[in-house]
Design a protein around this motif. Structure first.
Motif, mmCIF file in Angstrom:
data_model
loop_
_atom_site.group_PDB
_atom_site.id
_atom_site.type_symbol
_atom_site.label_atom_id
_atom_site.label_comp_id
_atom_site.label_asym_id
_atom_site.label_seq_id
_atom_site.Cartn_x
_atom_site.Cartn_y
_atom_site.Cartn_z
ATOM 1 N N ARG A 53 39.182 4.916 27.324
ATOM 2 C CA ARG A 53 40.221 3.960 27.723
ATOM 3 C C ARG A 53 39.738 3.098 28.888
ATOM 4 O O ARG A 53 40.021 1.897 28.950
ATOM 5 C CB ARG A 53 41.507 4.698 28.095
ATOM 6 N N VAL A 73 42.199 4.244 19.778
ATOM 7 C CA VAL A 73 42.233 4.777 21.140
ATOM 8 C C VAL A 73 43.537 5.520 21.426
ATOM 9 O O VAL A 73 43.524 6.736 21.685
ATOM 10 C CB VAL A 73 42.035 3.641 22.171
ATOM 11 N N LYS A 74 44.657 4.837 21.357
ATOM 12 C CA LYS A 74 45.915 5.460 21.759
ATOM 13 C C LYS A 74 46.321 6.605 20.838
ATOM 14 O O LYS A 74 46.670 7.696 21.300
ATOM 15 C CB LYS A 74 47.025 4.407 21.818
ATOM 16 N N ALA A 79 44.589 2.471 31.466
ATOM 17 C CA ALA A 79 43.521 3.446 31.262
ATOM 18 C C ALA A 79 43.892 4.837 31.764
ATOM 19 O O ALA A 79 43.512 5.841 31.148
ATOM 20 C CB ALA A 79 42.248 2.967 31.965
#
Length: 321
Positions: free
Chosen positions: A24, A88-89, A266
């Motif tokens: 992140r 990513v998330k 992040a």
């Protein structure tokens, strides 16, 4: 207790998912760097074009050049949001769910690789996950709208102003909850992501009071820290703007915000999600979706209807567990 989660446990999850935190940081600090560099490049081009005119023209050309550069990066980030959610998330959510339930990571596979495989198993394409996420956000807005409607009926002086403030706060507070709804399907190993999101939303709606209470505390914490970070970032932002051509001092505020935003995305956002996951799983433990709330969401949210129609057994009025 004022909330149903442990910040200590949330920080522990952050440390246990350090590979995703680093990922992140690369993504969002890279985005911040892109904003700074492309904005500066645009300002430099504008400054060069401005040499064709007087000082006023050069200042305007520099400003609009920087603004154009900022806009280019903003558009790119807008189009990348689907990919970031998918790679990513959602992956970070998946591995946090595994850790909360004390499920071991498989041997011979990296944490990121395992988590992203889990996401691909449940969402065949990024567009599917993104479509579900957008519908979830729409349903959450409808639920918060119901809460605002209750406040407007109260005989309180200045209630309109109170509702305006409440609307803004709720809009921010529910910003983390869509990721928690997605976590429900990963935890239950659901094979139908549409039906899982439907069930998770009903469970959230029937527990909206404790969930909003927890979201409110987390929101105050996250955005309070972001405000502090913003003021800290003003100093390095001022140094960066000194490298820009012409009079671009006003960009210091924008750059400070971008730097604070990158830290929030992040580091602070995954901490917020880690805390909300604890609260959500604790709150819904032992519960099943309430058909009355399912019917209520059907009547008040077009997005919920779309979600239910896409679920297995479309058109069935029963809640899909």
């Amino acid at each position: 207790m004022m909330w149903d989660f442990s910040f200590r446990r949330g920080l522990g999850l952050m440390m246990q998912t350090l590979p995703f935190i680093l990922l992140r940081m690369v993504v969002y600090f890279g985005a911040a760097l892109a904003y700074v560099l492309v904005t500066g490049t645009g300002a430099g081009i504008g400054w060069g074009i401005g040499a064709l005119g007087d000082d006023g023209f050069r200042a305007s050309a520099t400003f609009f050049g920087g603004l154009a550069g900022f806009g280019v990066v903003a558009i790119v980030m807008y189009w990348l949001r689907e990919y970031i959610l998918y790679m990513v998330k959602a992956g970070h959510i998946a591995v946090m769910v595994e850790l909360i339930d004390n499920r071991p990571m498989p041997a011979g596979r990296s944490q990121i690789g395992h988590a992203q495989a889990m996401v691909r198993d449940r969402f065949s394409e990024a567009s599917v996950l993104f479509a579900i996420d957008q519908l979830i956000k729409g349903v959450l807005r409808a639920i918060t709208g119901l809460i605002r409607g209750v406040f407007t009926l109260l005989p309180i002086p200045g209630v309109r102003q109170l509702v305006t403030i409440l609307r803004a706060f709720l809009r921010v507070a529910v910003g983390f909850i869509d990721e928690v709804i997605l976590a429900h399907g990963m935890r239950t190993r659901a094979t139908d992501p549409w039906a899982s999101a439907r069930s998770a939303l009903v469970l959230y709606a029937q527990n909206y009071k404790p969930m909003l209470k927890n979201a409110a505390w987390i929101t105050l914490f996250v955005y309070g820290l972001m405000a502090i970070l913003f003021f800290i970032m003003l100093a390095p932002a001022a140094l960066i703007t000194n490298l820009y051509p012409g009079s671009m001092s006003a960009m210091g505020i924008v750059i400070a915000f971008i730097l604070a935003w990158s830290v929030k995305q992040a580091v602070l956002e995954p901490l917020a999600v880690a805390c909300l996951l604890q609260a959500y799983f604790h709150t819904i433990e032992g519960q099943v979706p309430n058909p009355e709330w399912d019917a209520k969401l059907h009547s008040m949210s077009g997005e919920f209807k779309k979600l239910a129609d896409r679920a297995t057994g479309a058109g069935d009025a029963q809640v899909v567990a």
